[in-house]
Design a protein around this motif. Structure first.
Motif, PDB file in Angstrom:
ATOM      1  N   GLY A  37       1.925   8.251   3.297  1.00  0.00           N
ATOM      2  CA  GLY A  37       2.995   8.154   2.302  1.00  0.00           C
ATOM      3  C   GLY A  37       4.372   8.327   2.916  1.00  0.00           C
ATOM      4  O   GLY A  37       5.324   7.640   2.542  1.00  0.00           O
ATOM      5  N   ARG A  40       5.153   5.170   4.704  1.00  0.00           N
ATOM      6  CA  ARG A  40       5.504   4.117   3.741  1.00  0.00           C
ATOM      7  C   ARG A  40       6.938   4.279   3.251  1.00  0.00           C
ATOM      8  O   ARG A  40       7.616   3.288   2.972  1.00  0.00           O
ATOM      9  CB  ARG A  40       4.532   4.123   2.577  1.00  0.00           C
ATOM     10  CG  ARG A  40       3.197   3.548   2.924  1.00  0.00           C
ATOM     11  CD  ARG A  40       2.301   3.462   1.721  1.00  0.00           C
ATOM     12  NE  ARG A  40       0.999   2.944   2.119  1.00  0.00           N
ATOM     13  CZ  ARG A  40      -0.140   3.283   1.558  1.00  0.00           C
ATOM     14  NH1 ARG A  40      -0.148   4.132   0.553  1.00  0.00           N
ATOM     15  NH2 ARG A  40      -1.274   2.768   1.976  1.00  0.00           N
ATOM     16  N   ARG A  41       7.405   5.515   3.132  1.00  0.00           N
ATOM     17  CA  ARG A  41       8.810   5.737   2.764  1.00  0.00           C
ATOM     18  C   ARG A  41       9.736   5.218   3.863  1.00  0.00           C
ATOM     19  O   ARG A  41      10.797   4.658   3.579  1.00  0.00           O
ATOM     20  CB  ARG A  41       9.062   7.210   2.488  1.00  0.00           C
ATOM     21  CG  ARG A  41       8.595   7.637   1.116  1.00  0.00           C
ATOM     22  CD  ARG A  41       9.113   9.004   0.737  1.00  0.00           C
ATOM     23  NE  ARG A  41       8.475  10.085   1.484  1.00  0.00           N
ATOM     24  CZ  ARG A  41       7.320  10.649   1.161  1.00  0.00           C
ATOM     25  NH1 ARG A  41       6.652  10.230   0.109  1.00  0.00           N
ATOM     26  NH2 ARG A  41       6.821  11.621   1.887  1.00  0.00           N
TER      27      ARG A  41
END
Length: 83
Positions: A37, A40-41
């Motif tokens: 995550g 992905r940011r």
């Protein structure tokens, strides 16, 4: 010729640990992160940092032409719009 940007969050090994890193086909790479995550940011930040394609070169059918919003479309660029 335009540089293609196809960023993705990929798993990398750092020593014996598995980490996740944002990498793009343009050569940009983010730091190794603990979770996918977070990587992905980093991908989202890279996409947001790209300038949008000019209006006259923007794709009119991105799904068929496989063009992202920040890329110029080789098929639609320079064509006149229909009335």
């Amino acid at each position: 010729m335009n540089t293609r940007h196809r960023p993705a969050a990929r798993a990398v090994t750092v020593g014996a640990l598995i980490r996740y890193q944002a990498r793009c086909t343009c050569g940009a790479a983010g730091p190794a992160r603990r979770t996918r995550g977070e990587a992905r940011r980093d991908v989202t930040e890279h996409i947001n940092s790209l300038p949008p394609a000019p209006a006259e070169a923007r794709c009119r059918d991105p799904q068929t032409h496989n063009t992202k919003p920040w890329e110029t479309c080789p098929l639609c660029a320079g064509q006149l719009a229909l009335w």
